[in-house]
Design a protein around this motif. Sequence first.
Motif, PDB file in Angstrom:
ATOM      1  N   LEU A  90      54.791  46.962  37.077  1.00 30.38           N
ATOM      2  CA  LEU A  90      54.172  46.271  38.213  1.00 30.38           C
ATOM      3  C   LEU A  90      55.125  45.268  38.855  1.00 30.38           C
ATOM      4  CD1 LEU A  90      50.621  45.660  36.679  1.00 30.38           C
ATOM      5  CD2 LEU A  90      51.247  47.356  38.416  1.00 30.38           C
ATOM      6  N   SER A  91      55.976  44.638  38.041  1.00 34.43           N
ATOM      7  CA  SER A  91      56.897  43.629  38.586  1.00 34.43           C
ATOM      8  C   SER A  91      57.983  44.241  39.450  1.00 34.43           C
ATOM      9  CB  SER A  91      57.535  42.823  37.449  1.00 34.43           C
ATOM     10  OG  SER A  91      58.337  43.656  36.626  1.00 34.43           O
ATOM     11  N   ASN A  92      58.213  45.552  39.299  1.00 27.75           N
ATOM     12  CA  ASN A  92      59.203  46.230  40.138  1.00 27.75           C
ATOM     13  C   ASN A  92      58.716  46.400  41.569  1.00 27.75           C
ATOM     14  OD1 ASN A  92      61.042  46.481  38.055  1.00 27.75           O
ATOM     15  ND2 ASN A  92      60.211  48.463  37.374  1.00 27.75           N
ATOM     16  N   ASN A  93      57.395  46.219  41.756  1.00 26.45           N
ATOM     17  CA  ASN A  93      56.814  46.326  43.089  1.00 26.45           C
ATOM     18  C   ASN A  93      56.321  44.948  43.503  1.00 26.45           C
ATOM     19  OD1 ASN A  93      54.415  46.713  45.018  1.00 26.45           O
ATOM     20  ND2 ASN A  93      55.273  48.789  44.957  1.00 26.45           N
ATOM     21  N   GLU A  94      56.915  44.380  44.528  1.00 25.69           N
ATOM     22  CA  GLU A  94      56.615  42.988  44.899  1.00 25.69           C
ATOM     23  C   GLU A  94      55.132  42.792  45.216  1.00 25.69           C
ATOM     24  OE1 GLU A  94      57.901  39.624  48.232  1.00 25.69           O
ATOM     25  OE2 GLU A  94      58.920  41.568  48.166  1.00 25.69           O
ATOM     26  N   HIS A  95      54.553  43.715  45.970  1.00 19.75           N
ATOM     27  CA  HIS A  95      53.143  43.584  46.343  1.00 19.75           C
ATOM     28  C   HIS A  95      52.248  43.654  45.103  1.00 19.75           C
ATOM     29  CE1 HIS A  95      49.846  43.755  49.283  1.00 19.75           C
ATOM     30  NE2 HIS A  95      49.254  44.581  48.425  1.00 19.75           N
ATOM     31  N   ALA A  96      52.528  44.598  44.220  1.00 18.15           N
ATOM     32  CA  ALA A  96      51.725  44.747  42.996  1.00 18.15           C
ATOM     33  C   ALA A  96      51.885  43.531  42.085  1.00 18.15           C
ATOM     34  CB  ALA A  96      52.131  46.021  42.253  1.00 18.15           C
ATOM     35  N   HIS A  97      53.110  43.019  42.005  1.00 13.86           N
ATOM     36  CA  HIS A  97      53.370  41.880  41.129  1.00 13.86           C
ATOM     37  C   HIS A  97      52.564  40.654  41.569  1.00 13.86           C
ATOM     38  CE1 HIS A  97      55.498  39.341  38.333  1.00 13.86           C
ATOM     39  NE2 HIS A  97      55.882  38.529  39.315  1.00 13.86           N
ATOM     40  N   ARG A  98      52.476  40.425  42.895  1.00 15.53           N
ATOM     41  CA  ARG A  98      51.759  39.249  43.406  1.00 15.53           C
ATOM     42  C   ARG A  98      50.247  39.362  43.223  1.00 15.53           C
ATOM     43  NH1 ARG A  98      51.761  38.920  48.452  1.00 15.53           N
ATOM     44  NH2 ARG A  98      53.090  40.643  49.146  1.00 15.53           N
ATOM     45  N   HIS A  99      49.730  40.574  43.051  1.00 11.89           N
ATOM     46  CA  HIS A  99      48.290  40.777  42.949  1.00 11.89           C
ATOM     47  C   HIS A  99      47.831  41.139  41.528  1.00 11.89           C
ATOM     48  CE1 HIS A  99      48.901  41.136  47.306  1.00 11.89           C
ATOM     49  NE2 HIS A  99      47.619  40.784  47.424  1.00 11.89           N
ATOM     50  N   THR A 100      48.693  40.954  40.545  1.00 14.18           N
ATOM     51  CA  THR A 100      48.346  41.329  39.165  1.00 14.18           C
ATOM     52  C   THR A 100      47.550  40.230  38.469  1.00 14.18           C
ATOM     53  OG1 THR A 100      50.290  42.748  38.928  1.00 14.18           O
ATOM     54  CG2 THR A 100      49.276  41.933  36.898  1.00 14.18           C
ATOM     55  N   GLU A 101      46.453  40.620  37.826  1.00 10.41           N
ATOM     56  CA  GLU A 101      45.640  39.725  37.005  1.00 10.41           C
ATOM     57  C   GLU A 101      45.377  40.393  35.665  1.00 10.41           C
ATOM     58  OE1 GLU A 101      42.089  38.561  38.986  1.00 10.41           O
ATOM     59  OE2 GLU A 101      43.123  37.396  40.551  1.00 10.41           O
ATOM     60  N   ILE A 102      45.388  39.572  34.606  1.00 12.64           N
ATOM     61  CA  ILE A 102      45.223  40.102  33.240  1.00 12.64           C
ATOM     62  C   ILE A 102      44.000  39.449  32.602  1.00 12.64           C
ATOM     63  CG2 ILE A 102      46.289  40.378  30.967  1.00 12.64           C
ATOM     64  CD1 ILE A 102      48.998  40.024  32.367  1.00 12.64           C
ATOM     65  N   HIS A 153      35.558  49.706  17.771  1.00 14.93           N
ATOM     66  CA  HIS A 153      36.736  49.102  18.381  1.00 14.93           C
ATOM     67  C   HIS A 153      36.828  49.517  19.850  1.00 14.93           C
ATOM     68  CE1 HIS A 153      38.348  47.575  14.636  1.00 14.93           C
ATOM     69  NE2 HIS A 153      38.056  48.722  14.080  1.00 14.93           N
ATOM     70  N   LEU A 154      37.526  48.709  20.634  1.00 16.34           N
ATOM     71  CA  LEU A 154      37.710  49.040  22.044  1.00 16.34           C
ATOM     72  C   LEU A 154      38.481  50.350  22.163  1.00 16.34           C
ATOM     73  CD1 LEU A 154      38.721  45.458  23.138  1.00 16.34           C
ATOM     74  CD2 LEU A 154      36.535  46.551  23.545  1.00 16.34           C
ATOM     75  N   SER A 155      37.858  51.313  22.827  1.00 17.18           N
ATOM     76  CA  SER A 155      38.448  52.655  22.853  1.00 17.18           C
ATOM     77  C   SER A 155      39.585  52.790  23.855  1.00 17.18           C
ATOM     78  CB  SER A 155      37.354  53.687  23.169  1.00 17.18           C
ATOM     79  OG  SER A 155      36.736  53.378  24.406  1.00 17.18           O
ATOM     80  N   GLN A 156      39.650  51.897  24.843  1.00 15.65           N
ATOM     81  CA  GLN A 156      40.675  52.035  25.872  1.00 15.65           C
ATOM     82  C   GLN A 156      41.517  50.766  25.996  1.00 15.65           C
ATOM     83  OE1 GLN A 156      38.293  53.207  29.309  1.00 15.65           O
ATOM     84  NE2 GLN A 156      38.831  55.339  28.957  1.00 15.65           N
ATOM     85  N   GLY A 157      41.908  50.211  24.871  1.00 19.75           N
ATOM     86  CA  GLY A 157      42.787  49.062  24.885  1.00 19.75           C
ATOM     87  C   GLY A 157      42.054  47.747  24.802  1.00 19.75           C
ATOM     88  N   SER A 158      42.808  46.686  24.618  1.00 15.52           N
ATOM     89  CA  SER A 158      42.240  45.354  24.457  1.00 15.52           C
ATOM     90  C   SER A 158      42.561  44.433  25.623  1.00 15.52           C
ATOM     91  CB  SER A 158      42.767  44.729  23.160  1.00 15.52           C
ATOM     92  OG  SER A 158      44.179  44.693  23.164  1.00 15.52           O
ATOM     93  N   VAL A 159      43.260  44.949  26.654  1.00 20.66           N
ATOM     94  CA  VAL A 159      43.635  44.149  27.818  1.00 20.66           C
ATOM     95  C   VAL A 159      43.266  44.914  29.088  1.00 20.66           C
ATOM     96  CG1 VAL A 159      45.525  43.016  29.054  1.00 20.66           C
ATOM     97  CG2 VAL A 159      45.556  43.120  26.557  1.00 20.66           C
ATOM     98  N   HIS A 160      42.671  44.194  30.048  1.00 20.77           N
ATOM     99  CA  HIS A 160      42.346  44.797  31.350  1.00 20.77           C
ATOM    100  C   HIS A 160      43.277  44.214  32.406  1.00 20.77           C
ATOM    101  CE1 HIS A 160      40.047  46.727  34.460  1.00 20.77           C
ATOM    102  NE2 HIS A 160      39.830  45.569  35.074  1.00 20.77           N
ATOM    103  N   VAL A 161      43.905  45.081  33.177  1.00 22.53           N
ATOM    104  CA  VAL A 161      44.865  44.661  34.198  1.00 22.53           C
ATOM    105  C   VAL A 161      44.404  45.178  35.552  1.00 22.53           C
ATOM    106  CG1 VAL A 161      47.274  44.709  34.953  1.00 22.53           C
ATOM    107  CG2 VAL A 161      46.737  44.762  32.499  1.00 22.53           C
ATOM    108  N   THR A 162      44.362  44.287  36.543  1.00 20.26           N
ATOM    109  CA  THR A 162      44.069  44.700  37.926  1.00 20.26           C
ATOM    110  C   THR A 162      45.255  44.331  38.809  1.00 20.26           C
ATOM    111  OG1 THR A 162      42.976  42.584  38.403  1.00 20.26           O
ATOM    112  CG2 THR A 162      41.586  44.393  37.642  1.00 20.26           C
ATOM    113  N   SER A 163      45.446  45.117  39.834  1.00 22.13           N
ATOM    114  CA  SER A 163      46.548  44.858  40.753  1.00 22.13           C
ATOM    115  C   SER A 163      46.286  45.616  42.053  1.00 22.13           C
ATOM    116  CB  SER A 163      47.881  45.283  40.129  1.00 22.13           C
ATOM    117  OG  SER A 163      48.960  44.884  40.940  1.00 22.13           O
ATOM    118  N   ALA A 164      47.219  45.566  42.943  1.00 21.35           N
ATOM    119  CA  ALA A 164      47.103  46.287  44.219  1.00 21.35           C
ATOM    120  C   ALA A 164      48.493  46.728  44.647  1.00 21.35           C
ATOM    121  CB  ALA A 164      46.473  45.403  45.289  1.00 21.35           C
ATOM    122  N   ALA A 165      48.557  47.875  45.283  1.00 24.25           N
ATOM    123  CA  ALA A 165      49.836  48.409  45.747  1.00 24.25           C
ATOM    124  C   ALA A 165      49.665  48.974  47.150  1.00 24.25           C
ATOM    125  CB  ALA A 165      50.347  49.484  44.803  1.00 24.25           C
TER     126      ALA A 165
END
Length: 430
Positions: A278-290, A212-224
């Motif tokens: 991430l949504s609490n930070n405007e810059h991070a929210h705009r750069h989030t990919e799942i 099984h995936l040892s570190q979760g099943s979803v990958h999230v990238t963003s920028a702050a």
Amino acid sequence: MSWVNVLPATKHPFFKTSLGFARRSFSRRLQWPSPQLKYLLTSAHWPTPSPGSSFAGRCRRLVTPCSSSSSSTNSVAGMELHEVVRTLEELAPTALAESWDNVGLLVEPSPPHCVSTLLLTNDLTEEVLQEAVRLPAQMVLSYHPPVFAPLRSLTMRSWKERLVVTALENRVAVYSPHTCYDALRGGVNDWLAEGLGKGSVTPLKTSEALKHLSQGSVHVTSAAKAADWPSLAAQLRAVSGLVLHTLPLQTANEGEESTVMLSMNCTEGALPETLACLSNNEHAHRHTEITALRKPPFPGTGMGRLCTLTEPVSTSTLVSRIKQHLKLPHVRLALGAGKSPDSTVRTVALCAGSGGSVLKGVQADLYLTGELSHHEVLDAVSRGVSVILCEHSNTERGFLPRLRLLLLDKLQHKLHIHVSEVDRDPLTVV
């Protein structure tokens, strides 16, 4: 009255009370209640009872340890139950099973439990379990899981409940591999495909990698922004089920603020809280990919098989080959629309047991399985696909003799392994 004189008197009140107390002690993994009772239950002077005939017989089997040596050519060393289970799971990991299945060790007598005889069966019926008790066998490998739907009670009202009660009373462990063996390379479906003739064989539905995936099943990238990073990092690290990977600081052009690139893995359950941070930070929210993560395929394993024959044959020839391979006098045949017994067959899609969900929509000249519903057959026939039905367990049971040889090798001949002589498909043609 001496302790030795008590031994044959199995109806003596003290004897019955002591046995009951010893049984409770064992089930709770306690120490022997007294040196005298230990002598009573382990004494070599106790006449050997007929296996499974009484609690005394079962009690003696309970205290018999695995031996590292054999005193005769017909005896074996035996193995502890956990060692047998570990070997079975190395052969066919339970991760290969379908998500809806119930596989692995289903009934476990209290330890220690030494297995010297293993009985293989396709279905664990009450007749097969009595066969196991008579052998006597300390473990049954039942291809189909006898316990599938949850049991609300363990009484003598239904045969499923009686199976569990009888197995525990006689200290018989029960293990089921089911769809693990369906998916396994060289397992039930590959064995069934051998009866068709020479050709290539590939799974219809490939299994995924075992771990099984040892570190979760979803990958999230963003920028702050660099200035916001410390507080945002503290919030993310507080999320349970999230693993944050720190990436190097990204140097900005002159006049622009430096940023930190974020990379993290999380579980489905942790995703909402992660996105909230991430949504609490405007810059991070705009750069989030799942990105949803999945395990890679595990080549050669999976449900069903698609067989492409090296030399095409007629439908009637294929029917004869299947009857010979399964040792059946009769099978059921539905010819596809526009097909005849002389029609050529080059591709066969097969699934041992019940193939409705696995074979649905598969392109092939012929379907081979144990059973399909009436409407599933009509659907296949309307598309020009011929269908051969052999009854559910008839497409599985013939694998057991081969499994016996495989397990003898894997278990290093430390066990006696028998194939049930009373196990059979409940349906016959009359």
